[in-house]
Write an enzyme that holds these catalytic residues in place. Structure first.
Site, mmCIF file in Angstrom:
data_model
loop_
_atom_site.group_PDB
_atom_site.id
_atom_site.type_symbol
_atom_site.label_atom_id
_atom_site.label_comp_id
_atom_site.label_asym_id
_atom_site.label_seq_id
_atom_site.Cartn_x
_atom_site.Cartn_y
_atom_site.Cartn_z
ATOM 1 N N ASP A 30 -51.212 11.356 -37.999
ATOM 2 C CA ASP A 30 -50.550 12.564 -37.976
ATOM 3 C C ASP A 30 -49.303 12.595 -37.944
ATOM 4 O OD1 ASP A 30 -50.505 15.527 -37.564
ATOM 5 O OD2 ASP A 30 -50.052 14.959 -35.288
ATOM 6 N N ASP A 32 -46.367 15.401 -36.740
ATOM 7 C CA ASP A 32 -45.835 16.223 -35.743
ATOM 8 C C ASP A 32 -46.320 15.937 -34.470
ATOM 9 O OD1 ASP A 32 -44.146 18.721 -36.761
ATOM 10 O OD2 ASP A 32 -45.215 17.317 -38.246
ATOM 11 N N GLU A 39 -42.556 19.457 -33.130
ATOM 12 C CA GLU A 39 -43.260 20.241 -34.029
ATOM 13 C C GLU A 39 -42.136 20.703 -35.081
ATOM 14 O OE1 GLU A 39 -46.518 20.855 -34.705
ATOM 15 O OE2 GLU A 39 -47.231 19.563 -32.803
ATOM 16 N N ARG A 76 -46.776 31.350 -39.640
ATOM 17 C CA ARG A 76 -45.729 30.686 -38.855
ATOM 18 C C ARG A 76 -44.358 30.523 -39.963
ATOM 19 N NH1 ARG A 76 -48.011 25.585 -36.645
ATOM 20 N NH2 ARG A 76 -50.014 25.941 -37.877
ATOM 21 N N SER A 120 -50.226 15.088 -43.017
ATOM 22 C CA SER A 120 -49.399 16.045 -41.892
ATOM 23 C C SER A 120 -49.771 17.385 -42.427
ATOM 24 C CB SER A 120 -48.043 15.737 -42.036
ATOM 25 O OG SER A 120 -47.350 16.579 -41.194
ATOM 26 N N GLY A 121 -50.054 18.506 -41.458
ATOM 27 C CA GLY A 121 -50.113 19.635 -41.593
ATOM 28 C C GLY A 121 -48.521 20.186 -41.813
ATOM 29 N N LYS A 169 -56.830 16.569 -44.344
ATOM 30 C CA LYS A 169 -56.851 15.232 -43.666
ATOM 31 C C LYS A 169 -57.839 14.545 -43.740
ATOM 32 C CE LYS A 169 -53.208 16.826 -40.474
ATOM 33 N NZ LYS A 169 -52.533 16.432 -39.033
ATOM 34 N N ASP A 192 -53.038 14.117 -32.421
ATOM 35 C CA ASP A 192 -53.083 14.836 -31.089
ATOM 36 C C ASP A 192 -53.647 16.115 -31.146
ATOM 37 O OD1 ASP A 192 -50.166 16.883 -30.882
ATOM 38 O OD2 ASP A 192 -50.744 15.772 -32.838
ATOM 39 N N ASN A 195 -56.510 19.938 -35.572
ATOM 40 C CA ASN A 195 -56.497 19.871 -36.917
ATOM 41 C C ASN A 195 -56.643 18.176 -37.414
ATOM 42 O OD1 ASN A 195 -53.813 19.468 -36.146
ATOM 43 N ND2 ASN A 195 -53.160 19.767 -38.211
#
Length: 237
Positions: A30, A32, A39, A76, A120-121, A169, A192, A195
Protein backbone atom coordinates in the site's frame (compact mmCIF):
# COMPACT_ATOMS: atom_id res chain seq x y z
CA UNK A 1 -5.03 -16.58 17.26
CA UNK A 2 -3.42 -14.11 19.63
CA UNK A 3 -0.26 -12.28 18.61
CA UNK A 4 3.08 -12.86 20.33
CA UNK A 5 5.49 -10.03 20.98
CA UNK A 6 8.76 -10.80 19.19
CA UNK A 7 10.37 -7.52 20.24
CA UNK A 8 8.87 -4.38 21.80
CA UNK A 9 6.33 -3.06 19.32
CA UNK A 10 6.82 -6.00 16.93
CA UNK A 11 4.20 -8.76 17.00
CA UNK A 12 3.82 -12.06 15.12
CA UNK A 13 0.80 -14.30 14.61
CA UNK A 14 0.66 -17.69 12.91
CA UNK A 15 4.32 -17.67 11.83
CA UNK A 16 7.51 -18.73 13.55
CA UNK A 17 10.65 -16.65 12.94
CA UNK A 18 13.13 -16.82 11.41
CA UNK A 19 11.26 -16.77 8.11
CA UNK A 20 13.09 -17.69 4.92
CA UNK A 21 13.21 -14.62 2.69
CA UNK A 22 14.13 -16.92 -0.22
CA UNK A 23 10.62 -18.40 0.01
CA UNK A 24 9.07 -15.19 -1.32
CA UNK A 25 9.12 -13.79 -4.84
CA UNK A 26 6.81 -10.76 -4.74
CA UNK A 27 5.95 -8.01 -2.26
CA UNK A 28 2.91 -5.74 -2.62
CA UNK A 29 2.78 -2.40 -0.79
CA UNK A 30 0.00 0.00 0.00
CA UNK A 31 1.19 3.59 -0.38
CA UNK A 32 -0.57 6.17 1.82
CA UNK A 33 0.43 5.84 5.50
CA UNK A 34 2.41 2.70 4.59
CA UNK A 35 5.24 3.60 2.22
CA UNK A 36 4.65 7.30 2.83
CA UNK A 37 3.79 9.39 5.86
CA UNK A 38 0.57 11.04 4.66
CA UNK A 39 -2.87 10.38 3.22
CA UNK A 40 -2.51 12.34 -0.01
CA UNK A 41 -6.23 13.04 -0.45
CA UNK A 42 -6.32 14.70 2.98
CA UNK A 43 -3.38 16.94 2.17
CA UNK A 44 -4.86 17.96 -1.20
CA UNK A 45 -8.10 18.81 0.63
CA UNK A 46 -6.13 21.19 2.85
CA UNK A 47 -5.69 23.41 -0.20
CA UNK A 48 -9.48 23.68 -0.39
CA UNK A 49 -9.84 24.30 3.34
CA UNK A 50 -11.59 20.93 3.72
CA UNK A 51 -8.92 18.77 5.28
CA UNK A 52 -10.84 17.97 8.47
CA UNK A 53 -13.94 16.95 6.51
CA UNK A 54 -12.02 14.73 4.09
CA UNK A 55 -9.73 13.29 6.77
CA UNK A 56 -12.74 12.16 8.82
CA UNK A 57 -14.02 10.12 5.85
CA UNK A 58 -10.53 8.72 5.21
CA UNK A 59 -10.13 7.64 8.83
CA UNK A 60 -13.53 5.91 8.87
CA UNK A 61 -12.73 4.10 5.61
CA UNK A 62 -9.31 2.95 6.81
CA UNK A 63 -10.79 1.67 10.07
CA UNK A 64 -13.37 -0.33 8.12
CA UNK A 65 -16.28 1.72 9.44
CA UNK A 66 -17.20 2.69 5.87
CA UNK A 67 -17.44 -0.55 3.90
CA UNK A 68 -17.94 0.97 0.42
CA UNK A 69 -14.43 2.26 -0.28
CA UNK A 70 -15.27 3.34 -3.82
CA UNK A 71 -18.12 5.57 -2.70
CA UNK A 72 -16.05 7.02 0.15
CA UNK A 73 -13.29 7.93 -2.30
CA UNK A 74 -15.74 9.48 -4.76
CA UNK A 75 -17.11 11.60 -1.91
CA UNK A 76 -13.64 12.78 -0.92
CA UNK A 77 -12.51 13.50 -4.48
CA UNK A 78 -15.71 15.46 -5.16
CA UNK A 79 -14.71 17.78 -2.32
CA UNK A 80 -11.46 18.54 -4.17
CA UNK A 81 -13.23 20.18 -7.10
CA UNK A 82 -11.54 23.43 -8.06
CA UNK A 83 -8.26 22.75 -6.26
CA UNK A 84 -5.44 23.92 -8.56
CA UNK A 85 -3.30 21.15 -9.99
CA UNK A 86 -0.27 22.94 -8.57
CA UNK A 87 -1.45 21.83 -5.12
CA UNK A 88 -0.42 18.28 -6.04
CA UNK A 89 3.15 19.42 -6.64
CA UNK A 90 3.13 21.26 -3.32
CA UNK A 91 1.89 18.20 -1.43
CA UNK A 92 4.59 16.05 -2.98
CA UNK A 93 7.38 18.56 -2.36
CA UNK A 94 6.37 19.83 1.06
CA UNK A 95 4.41 17.07 2.80
CA UNK A 96 5.21 13.66 1.34
CA UNK A 97 8.05 11.72 2.93
CA UNK A 98 8.93 8.04 2.90
CA UNK A 99 8.16 6.40 6.22
CA UNK A 100 11.09 5.38 8.44
CA UNK A 101 12.85 2.20 7.34
CA UNK A 102 10.99 1.96 4.03
CA UNK A 103 14.02 2.40 1.77
CA UNK A 104 16.08 -0.12 3.73
CA UNK A 105 13.26 -2.67 3.77
CA UNK A 106 12.49 -2.30 0.07
CA UNK A 107 16.15 -2.47 -0.92
CA UNK A 108 16.69 -5.61 1.18
CA UNK A 109 13.80 -7.37 -0.54
CA UNK A 110 14.96 -6.23 -3.97
CA UNK A 111 18.46 -7.50 -3.20
CA UNK A 112 16.92 -10.87 -2.31
CA UNK A 113 15.33 -10.99 -5.78
CA UNK A 114 11.73 -10.08 -4.94
CA UNK A 115 9.64 -8.16 -7.45
CA UNK A 116 7.90 -5.10 -6.01
CA UNK A 117 4.32 -3.94 -6.52
CA UNK A 118 2.63 -0.74 -5.33
CA UNK A 119 -1.18 -0.99 -5.15
CA UNK A 120 -2.84 2.17 -3.91
CA UNK A 121 -6.31 3.54 -3.35
CA UNK A 122 -4.58 6.89 -3.81
CA UNK A 123 -3.52 8.68 -6.95
CA UNK A 124 -1.14 8.10 -9.84
CA UNK A 125 0.38 11.58 -9.48
CA UNK A 126 2.01 10.36 -6.27
CA UNK A 127 2.28 6.61 -6.88
CA UNK A 128 4.34 7.04 -10.04
CA UNK A 129 6.77 9.33 -8.25
CA UNK A 130 7.07 6.93 -5.32
CA UNK A 131 7.48 4.00 -7.72
CA UNK A 132 10.32 5.77 -9.50
CA UNK A 133 11.96 6.86 -6.26
CA UNK A 134 11.98 3.33 -4.82
CA UNK A 135 12.56 1.66 -8.23
CA UNK A 136 9.47 -0.53 -7.82
CA UNK A 137 8.51 -2.87 -10.65
CA UNK A 138 4.76 -2.32 -10.90
CA UNK A 139 2.17 0.18 -9.67
CA UNK A 140 -1.60 0.63 -9.76
CA UNK A 141 -3.57 3.62 -8.45
CA UNK A 142 -6.39 5.98 -9.34
CA UNK A 143 -6.08 8.93 -11.74
CA UNK A 144 -7.45 12.35 -10.85
CA UNK A 145 -9.17 14.26 -13.65
CA UNK A 146 -7.66 17.69 -14.32
CA UNK A 147 -9.18 20.29 -16.65
CA UNK A 148 -7.93 23.84 -17.24
CA UNK A 149 -5.36 23.47 -14.48
CA UNK A 150 -7.73 22.40 -11.72
CA UNK A 151 -9.18 19.21 -10.28
CA UNK A 152 -12.69 18.44 -11.51
CA UNK A 153 -13.72 16.41 -8.47
CA UNK A 154 -13.76 13.24 -10.55
CA UNK A 155 -11.43 10.36 -11.40
CA UNK A 156 -10.70 8.93 -14.82
CA UNK A 157 -11.81 5.38 -15.58
CA UNK A 158 -8.91 3.16 -16.53
CA UNK A 159 -8.79 0.12 -18.87
CA UNK A 160 -8.78 -2.16 -15.80
CA UNK A 161 -11.75 -0.47 -14.11
CA UNK A 162 -12.85 2.63 -12.25
CA UNK A 163 -11.27 2.65 -8.75
CA UNK A 164 -8.49 0.69 -7.10
CA UNK A 165 -10.23 -0.50 -3.93
CA UNK A 166 -9.59 -3.50 -1.71
CA UNK A 167 -11.00 -5.96 -4.22
CA UNK A 168 -8.81 -4.53 -6.98
CA UNK A 169 -5.72 -4.70 -4.76
CA UNK A 170 -6.43 -8.40 -4.20
CA UNK A 171 -7.06 -8.99 -7.90
CA UNK A 172 -3.84 -7.23 -8.95
CA UNK A 173 -1.77 -9.20 -6.44
CA UNK A 174 -3.20 -12.48 -7.71
CA UNK A 175 -2.76 -11.42 -11.35
CA UNK A 176 0.89 -10.49 -10.89
CA UNK A 177 1.49 -13.80 -9.10
CA UNK A 178 -0.02 -15.63 -12.07
CA UNK A 179 2.03 -13.62 -14.56
CA UNK A 180 5.16 -14.45 -12.57
CA UNK A 181 4.23 -18.13 -12.43
CA UNK A 182 4.24 -18.19 -8.62
CA UNK A 183 1.73 -19.15 -5.96
CA UNK A 184 0.09 -16.43 -3.82
CA UNK A 185 1.78 -18.01 -0.79
CA UNK A 186 5.08 -16.78 -2.28
CA UNK A 187 3.93 -13.17 -1.94
CA UNK A 188 4.06 -10.63 0.89
CA UNK A 189 1.43 -7.89 1.34
CA UNK A 190 2.13 -4.77 3.41
CA UNK A 191 -0.57 -2.31 4.44
CA UNK A 192 -2.25 -0.36 7.21
CA UNK A 193 -5.95 0.07 6.40
CA UNK A 194 -9.09 -1.99 5.97
CA UNK A 195 -8.87 -1.78 2.17
CA UNK A 196 -5.56 -3.69 2.40
CA UNK A 197 -7.13 -6.71 4.12
CA UNK A 198 -8.33 -8.41 0.89
CA UNK A 199 -4.79 -8.58 -0.56
CA UNK A 200 -3.31 -9.43 2.84
CA UNK A 201 -5.73 -12.34 3.15
CA UNK A 202 -4.43 -14.09 0.01
CA UNK A 203 -0.71 -13.36 0.45
CA UNK A 204 1.58 -15.90 2.03
CA UNK A 205 2.74 -13.30 4.54
CA UNK A 206 0.90 -10.17 5.68
CA UNK A 207 2.60 -7.21 7.37
CA UNK A 208 0.76 -4.39 9.10
CA UNK A 209 2.73 -1.16 9.47
CA UNK A 210 1.38 1.16 12.19
CA UNK A 211 -2.07 0.05 11.11
CA UNK A 212 -5.68 0.36 12.19
CA UNK A 213 -6.92 -2.05 14.90
CA UNK A 214 -8.70 -4.41 12.48
CA UNK A 215 -5.52 -4.77 10.42
CA UNK A 216 -3.23 -5.28 13.42
CA UNK A 217 -5.55 -8.04 14.63
CA UNK A 218 -5.38 -9.98 11.36
CA UNK A 219 -1.84 -9.45 10.11
CA UNK A 220 0.83 -12.11 10.61
CA UNK A 221 3.36 -9.39 11.44
CA UNK A 222 2.41 -6.10 13.07
CA UNK A 223 4.95 -3.29 13.38
CA UNK A 224 3.56 -0.91 15.97
CA UNK A 225 6.72 0.98 16.87
CA UNK A 226 9.70 2.07 14.79
CA UNK A 227 10.43 1.73 11.09
CA UNK A 228 9.31 -0.75 8.46
CA UNK A 229 12.80 -2.26 8.34
CA UNK A 230 12.11 -3.80 11.76
CA UNK A 231 10.43 -6.64 9.86
CA UNK A 232 13.86 -7.73 8.61
CA UNK A 233 14.63 -9.05 12.10
CA UNK A 234 12.09 -11.82 11.43
CA UNK A 235 13.84 -13.13 8.30
CA UNK A 236 16.84 -15.35 7.79
CA UNK A 237 19.10 -14.50 4.87
Amino acid sequence: MSALQFEPGLFVRGVTPPLALAHYRLVAFDMDSTLINIECVDEIAAAAGRKAEVAAITEAAMRGEITDYKESLRQRVALLRGVPASALDAVYAEKLRLNPGVERFVQALQAAGLKTLLVSGGFTFFSERVRHRLQLDFARANMLEIERGALTGRMIDRPWGDICDGAEKRRVLLEVCELMGIEPRQSIAVGDGANDLPMMSVAGLSICYHGKPAVREQAMISIEEGGMDRALALFSR
